[in-house]
Structures are given as C-alpha cells and as structure tokens.
Design a protein around this motif. Structure first.
Motif, PDB file in Angstrom:
ATOM      1  N   THR A  21       0.821  -1.207   0.000  1.00  0.00           N
ATOM      2  CA  THR A  21       0.000   0.000   0.000  1.00  0.00           C
ATOM      3  C   THR A  21       0.858   1.262   0.000  1.00  0.00           C
ATOM      4  OG1 THR A  21      -0.120  -0.067   2.429  1.00  0.00           O
ATOM      5  CG2 THR A  21      -1.893  -1.147   1.198  1.00  0.00           C
ATOM      6  N   ARG A  22       2.187   1.103   0.036  1.00  0.00           N
ATOM      7  CA  ARG A  22       3.076   2.272  -0.014  1.00  0.00           C
ATOM      8  C   ARG A  22       3.291   2.641  -1.468  1.00  0.00           C
ATOM      9  NH1 ARG A  22       8.006   3.473   1.928  1.00  0.00           N
ATOM     10  NH2 ARG A  22       8.841   1.603   0.938  1.00  0.00           N
ATOM     11  N   ARG A  23       2.669   3.706  -1.884  1.00  0.00           N
ATOM     12  CA  ARG A  23       2.758   4.114  -3.280  1.00  0.00           C
ATOM     13  C   ARG A  23       3.143   5.584  -3.393  1.00  0.00           C
ATOM     14  NH1 ARG A  23      -2.399   0.885  -6.051  1.00  0.00           N
ATOM     15  NH2 ARG A  23      -1.560  -1.197  -5.629  1.00  0.00           N
ATOM     16  N   GLY A  24       3.796   5.898  -4.490  1.00  0.00           N
ATOM     17  CA  GLY A  24       4.160   7.265  -4.784  1.00  0.00           C
ATOM     18  C   GLY A  24       3.916   7.546  -6.252  1.00  0.00           C
ATOM     19  N   PHE A  25       4.149   8.784  -6.640  1.00  0.00           N
ATOM     20  CA  PHE A  25       3.939   9.160  -8.034  1.00  0.00           C
ATOM     21  C   PHE A  25       5.152   9.929  -8.517  1.00  0.00           C
ATOM     22  CE2 PHE A  25       2.137  11.225 -11.755  1.00  0.00           C
ATOM     23  CZ  PHE A  25       1.281  10.241 -12.248  1.00  0.00           C
ATOM     24  N   GLY A  26       5.688   9.486  -9.657  1.00  0.00           N
ATOM     25  CA  GLY A  26       6.862  10.134 -10.218  1.00  0.00           C
ATOM     26  C   GLY A  26       6.640  10.572 -11.645  1.00  0.00           C
ATOM     27  N   ILE A  27       7.276  11.669 -12.026  1.00  0.00           N
ATOM     28  CA  ILE A  27       7.233  12.179 -13.395  1.00  0.00           C
ATOM     29  C   ILE A  27       8.652  12.492 -13.835  1.00  0.00           C
ATOM     30  CG2 ILE A  27       6.463  14.056 -14.907  1.00  0.00           C
ATOM     31  CD1 ILE A  27       3.945  14.272 -13.267  1.00  0.00           C
ATOM     32  N   ASP A  28       9.020  11.965 -15.004  1.00  0.00           N
ATOM     33  CA  ASP A  28      10.356  12.118 -15.565  1.00  0.00           C
ATOM     34  C   ASP A  28      10.262  13.033 -16.787  1.00  0.00           C
ATOM     35  OD1 ASP A  28      13.048  11.739 -16.096  1.00  0.00           O
ATOM     36  OD2 ASP A  28      12.767   9.780 -17.030  1.00  0.00           O
ATOM     37  N   VAL A  29      10.810  14.231 -16.684  1.00  0.00           N
ATOM     38  CA  VAL A  29      10.760  15.205 -17.770  1.00  0.00           C
ATOM     39  C   VAL A  29      12.002  15.041 -18.642  1.00  0.00           C
ATOM     40  CG1 VAL A  29      10.714  17.657 -18.379  1.00  0.00           C
ATOM     41  CG2 VAL A  29       9.432  16.832 -16.379  1.00  0.00           C
ATOM     42  N   GLY A  30      11.798  14.682 -19.900  1.00  0.00           N
ATOM     43  CA  GLY A  30      12.905  14.512 -20.827  1.00  0.00           C
ATOM     44  C   GLY A  30      12.780  15.417 -22.030  1.00  0.00           C
ATOM     45  N   GLN A  74      -4.729  12.785 -15.583  1.00  0.00           N
ATOM     46  CA  GLN A  74      -5.051  11.517 -16.244  1.00  0.00           C
ATOM     47  C   GLN A  74      -4.912  10.333 -15.299  1.00  0.00           C
ATOM     48  OE1 GLN A  74      -3.465  10.469 -20.071  1.00  0.00           O
ATOM     49  NE2 GLN A  74      -3.412  12.581 -20.788  1.00  0.00           N
ATOM     50  N   ALA A  75      -3.895  10.400 -14.439  1.00  0.00           N
ATOM     51  CA  ALA A  75      -3.645   9.294 -13.515  1.00  0.00           C
ATOM     52  C   ALA A  75      -4.615   9.282 -12.345  1.00  0.00           C
ATOM     53  CB  ALA A  75      -2.213   9.363 -13.000  1.00  0.00           C
ATOM     54  N   GLY A  76      -5.262  10.408 -12.095  1.00  0.00           N
ATOM     55  CA  GLY A  76      -6.152  10.494 -10.949  1.00  0.00           C
ATOM     56  C   GLY A  76      -5.411  10.485  -9.623  1.00  0.00           C
ATOM     57  N   TRP A  77      -4.153  10.924  -9.629  1.00  0.00           N
ATOM     58  CA  TRP A  77      -3.315  10.914  -8.429  1.00  0.00           C
ATOM     59  C   TRP A  77      -3.562  12.174  -7.611  1.00  0.00           C
ATOM     60  CZ3 TRP A  77      -0.606   7.517  -5.791  1.00  0.00           C
ATOM     61  CH2 TRP A  77       0.312   7.965  -4.833  1.00  0.00           C
ATOM     62  N   GLU A  78      -3.665  12.032  -6.292  1.00  0.00           N
ATOM     63  CA  GLU A  78      -3.989  13.170  -5.440  1.00  0.00           C
ATOM     64  C   GLU A  78      -2.936  13.466  -4.382  1.00  0.00           C
ATOM     65  OE1 GLU A  78      -7.836  12.359  -3.813  1.00  0.00           O
ATOM     66  OE2 GLU A  78      -8.875  12.618  -5.744  1.00  0.00           O
ATOM     67  N   GLY A  79      -1.872  12.678  -4.324  1.00  0.00           N
ATOM     68  CA  GLY A  79      -0.863  12.876  -3.287  1.00  0.00           C
ATOM     69  C   GLY A  79       0.337  13.670  -3.756  1.00  0.00           C
ATOM     70  N   PRO A  80       1.438  13.632  -2.987  1.00  0.00           N
ATOM     71  CA  PRO A  80       2.674  14.319  -3.368  1.00  0.00           C
ATOM     72  C   PRO A  80       3.219  13.775  -4.684  1.00  0.00           C
ATOM     73  CG  PRO A  80       2.737  13.645  -1.064  1.00  0.00           C
ATOM     74  CD  PRO A  80       1.546  12.973  -1.666  1.00  0.00           C
ATOM     75  N   VAL A  81       3.982  14.607  -5.383  1.00  0.00           N
ATOM     76  CA  VAL A  81       4.535  14.233  -6.683  1.00  0.00           C
ATOM     77  C   VAL A  81       6.028  14.519  -6.706  1.00  0.00           C
ATOM     78  CG1 VAL A  81       4.482  14.692  -9.174  1.00  0.00           C
ATOM     79  CG2 VAL A  81       2.343  14.678  -7.868  1.00  0.00           C
ATOM     80  N   GLY A  82       6.803  13.576  -7.205  1.00  0.00           N
ATOM     81  CA  GLY A  82       8.222  13.785  -7.444  1.00  0.00           C
ATOM     82  C   GLY A  82       8.469  13.980  -8.921  1.00  0.00           C
ATOM     83  N   LEU A  83       9.367  14.893  -9.268  1.00  0.00           N
ATOM     84  CA  LEU A  83       9.635  15.202 -10.672  1.00  0.00           C
ATOM     85  C   LEU A  83      11.128  15.296 -10.917  1.00  0.00           C
ATOM     86  CD1 LEU A  83       7.198  17.582  -9.695  1.00  0.00           C
ATOM     87  CD2 LEU A  83       6.828  17.220 -12.119  1.00  0.00           C
ATOM     88  N   GLY A 119      -1.035  23.393  -5.223  1.00  0.00           N
ATOM     89  CA  GLY A 119      -0.396  23.547  -3.926  1.00  0.00           C
ATOM     90  C   GLY A 119       0.013  22.270  -3.231  1.00  0.00           C
ATOM     91  N   ARG A 120      -0.097  21.138  -3.912  1.00  0.00           N
ATOM     92  CA  ARG A 120       0.300  19.890  -3.261  1.00  0.00           C
ATOM     93  C   ARG A 120       1.820  19.828  -3.134  1.00  0.00           C
ATOM     94  NH1 ARG A 120      -1.875  15.228  -6.806  1.00  0.00           N
ATOM     95  NH2 ARG A 120      -3.283  16.851  -7.561  1.00  0.00           N
ATOM     96  N   PRO A 121       2.355  19.003  -2.218  1.00  0.00           N
ATOM     97  CA  PRO A 121       3.810  18.893  -2.067  1.00  0.00           C
ATOM     98  C   PRO A 121       4.453  18.328  -3.334  1.00  0.00           C
ATOM     99  CG  PRO A 121       2.674  17.957  -0.175  1.00  0.00           C
ATOM    100  CD  PRO A 121       1.629  18.213  -1.217  1.00  0.00           C
ATOM    101  N   VAL A 122       5.546  18.948  -3.754  1.00  0.00           N
ATOM    102  CA  VAL A 122       6.297  18.445  -4.896  1.00  0.00           C
ATOM    103  C   VAL A 122       7.783  18.416  -4.537  1.00  0.00           C
ATOM    104  CG1 VAL A 122       4.650  19.287  -6.607  1.00  0.00           C
ATOM    105  CG2 VAL A 122       6.581  20.728  -5.965  1.00  0.00           C
ATOM    106  N   THR A 123       8.491  17.499  -5.157  1.00  0.00           N
ATOM    107  CA  THR A 123       9.933  17.376  -5.004  1.00  0.00           C
ATOM    108  C   THR A 123      10.534  17.348  -6.396  1.00  0.00           C
ATOM    109  OG1 THR A 123       9.717  16.115  -2.959  1.00  0.00           O
ATOM    110  CG2 THR A 123      11.800  15.928  -4.132  1.00  0.00           C
ATOM    111  N   VAL A 124      11.577  18.131  -6.636  1.00  0.00           N
ATOM    112  CA  VAL A 124      12.202  18.213  -7.954  1.00  0.00           C
ATOM    113  C   VAL A 124      13.684  17.916  -7.811  1.00  0.00           C
ATOM    114  CG1 VAL A 124      12.562  19.612 -10.022  1.00  0.00           C
ATOM    115  CG2 VAL A 124      10.522  19.993  -8.611  1.00  0.00           C
ATOM    116  N   LEU A 125      14.203  17.054  -8.669  1.00  0.00           N
ATOM    117  CA  LEU A 125      15.617  16.717  -8.625  1.00  0.00           C
ATOM    118  C   LEU A 125      16.137  16.419 -10.026  1.00  0.00           C
ATOM    119  CD1 LEU A 125      16.187  13.076  -7.281  1.00  0.00           C
ATOM    120  CD2 LEU A 125      13.966  13.917  -8.059  1.00  0.00           C
ATOM    121  N   ASN A 126      17.436  16.347 -10.124  1.00  0.00           N
ATOM    122  CA  ASN A 126      18.112  16.027 -11.382  1.00  0.00           C
ATOM    123  C   ASN A 126      17.739  14.632 -11.858  1.00  0.00           C
ATOM    124  OD1 ASN A 126      20.845  14.477 -12.324  1.00  0.00           O
ATOM    125  ND2 ASN A 126      20.656  16.466 -13.316  1.00  0.00           N
TER     126      ASN A 126
END
Length: 269
Positions: A21-30, A74-83, A119-126
């Motif tokens: 049940t531990r899930r997260g959401f990630g987005i990879d910008v290329g 599209q994903a219907g995700w409502e939690g924090p997002v990492g990018l 305004g949801r929490p986001v994290t951005v990294l290389n």
C-alpha cells in the motif's frame, strides 16, 4: 490537449501481487517525452500503466508545468509528486538546462509545479540523480553496501553517486576533464556515433573515464545506464577499469521510480 499514450507496464502484475500500500507518483521530464506513473515504493515496480506525453516545443517552464498537470490528472493521483528535470537542481531551483528550454535556468521549479498542482507537495531533482536512487534501492545496485556510481551514456554523460543509499546530488562527471577532453565529449554514446567507433573502440574511451572517476572516489560499483546499456554485452566485457560495471536494470522507468522515491524522502525540495 497534448497527444498522450498509456503504456502497459511489464511489472504491473508483480506490483499488484505484492499487496503493497506504499505508493508514490513520479514524473520524468525529458527532451522528447514527459512520463509519469504510480510506483510501488516497496518493490520499485510501476503500478498500472505509464503515461507519456510528448515534450511540448518550446519546452518552457509553463508548457512543461501544464503537461505535468495533465499527466497527474489523467492518472487520478492526489498525493505528493516527485519530478525530474534534465538540469542541476538546488533548493528546488533549476540552475542549468539540458535538452529543455534555456528559460528554465533560474526557475523555481518547486514553486512552479506546486502551483500547477494546486499547492500539493512536490519534489524536484536532477534526472540522473533520480535514476541513481532507483537503481541503488531497487535495481542493479540494490545489493551493494557501499559507494554506487550511476553513469547514463547518451548525448552527454549524466552521473549520480550514492553511499549506503544516501545521494550526493548534482554531480557532473560528464564535464570532468579526462586527458584534455570533457568526459562526455570523449565517451558519451553520441561520441561513439560521431566517431563511428565499434563497441570495442568506444569501450577504451569509457574505460579512461571510469578509471579517472575511480581514482578519485574508489567506488564499489558502476551502474551503466542510458539507451546503450541495453547492449551492455557488446561493450562492458571490453572495459579495463578495476571496479565492477553492470548494466542498469530499471531502464526507462528509473526516472519515474526515483522521482517517486525522492518525493517520499523530500530530496530536492
């Protein structure tokens, strides 16, 4: 609305069967595509389908932010997002821009994406850092108790260093001078194509770069990523440096997985 594709994840069944049940959401910008998905944080597998939208052109901060919002919707995700971004990111601000619009330089990426996502929490990294985190936790480096260096061989050379699972962010070994040339000018996969080298010829240049890095860091393992890692059997056996080298195992999901993991640990905020 941008054209999008939903791609089946080969690891979907494994993730679902785990019962996690531990899930997260990630987005990879290329430079060519923006990809996102739900990640099982216990296994590193994608849960369900990966969503991909072509990178808008020009790839300005505002255009990318709109694309990110569309993927999350599209994903219907409502939690924090990492990018991830193909950029050096410090304190949430993009300091460089590779394969995306130069207007990213100086952009507060965390504030931009946070506003785009209500305004949801986001994290951005290389992006290489994200891939390194994923490979170290779930992939080719998961059983190594020490220093793992991930190098992505593509147009340039991206790098990530982890020591016992702890990331040293924003390393730029692709720009390190090796025998009078930048490492990526000498040993990227683009350099191989430019010089029309065989895999064996190219491996000599890669070995030079790896030897220089290991003389400085003494890592326990190199993980080779990038598209050329899919043909690892053609060149890794020819390497002559002393540290073991293995091919990355997560391939095109590593950025998504690492971004989701970073959001959980707040790296890059």
């Amino acid at each position: 609305m941008a054209d999008s594709t939903i791609e089946q994840s080969s690891e979907r069944t494994a993730a679902t069967a785990s019962g996690s049940t531990r899930r997260g959401f990630g987005i990879d910008v290329g430079g060519s595509g923006v990809k996102g998905g739900v990640v099982d944080l216990d296994t590193g597998a994608l849960v369900g389908d990966r969503i991909k939208i072509l990178t808008p052109q020009p790839s300005t901060p505002e255009a990318i932010a709109a694309t990110v919002r569309e993927i999350v919707t599209q994903a219907g995700w409502e939690g924090p997002v990492g990018l991830t971004l193909p950029a050096v990111v410090t304190a949430g601000v993009a300091r460089t821009a590779a394969n995306i619009d130069k207007s990213w330089i100086g952009t507060d990426a965390c504030a931009l994406f946070g506003a785009a996502l209500d305004g949801r929490p986001v994290t951005v990294l290389n992006d290489a850092d994200a891939a390194g985190m994923a490979e170290d936790r779930y992939g080719a480096g998961k059983d190594v108790d020490g220093v793992v260096v991930l190098l992505t061989f593509g147009t340039g050379i991206g790098s990530a260093i982890l020591n016992h699972g702890v990331l040293l962010p924003n390393t730029e070994f692709g720009h390190m001078e090796v025998s009078g040339q930048e490492a990526e000018h000498r040993a990227s996969s683009a350099a191989k194509e430019r010089h029309d080298w065989s895999y064996k010829e190219w491996s000599k240049e890669v070995s030079r770069v790896l030897t220089r890095i290991e003389d400085l860091l003494w890592p326990d393992l190199f993980v080779a990523g990038g598209g050329i890692s899919r043909k690892a059997e053609k060149w890794i056996p020819h390497l002559t440096n002393r540290t073991p080298v293995v091919a990355a195992s997560l391939q095109n999901t590593a950025g998504i997985v690492g971004a989701a993991l970073a959001a959980q640990t707040s790296i890059g905020t």
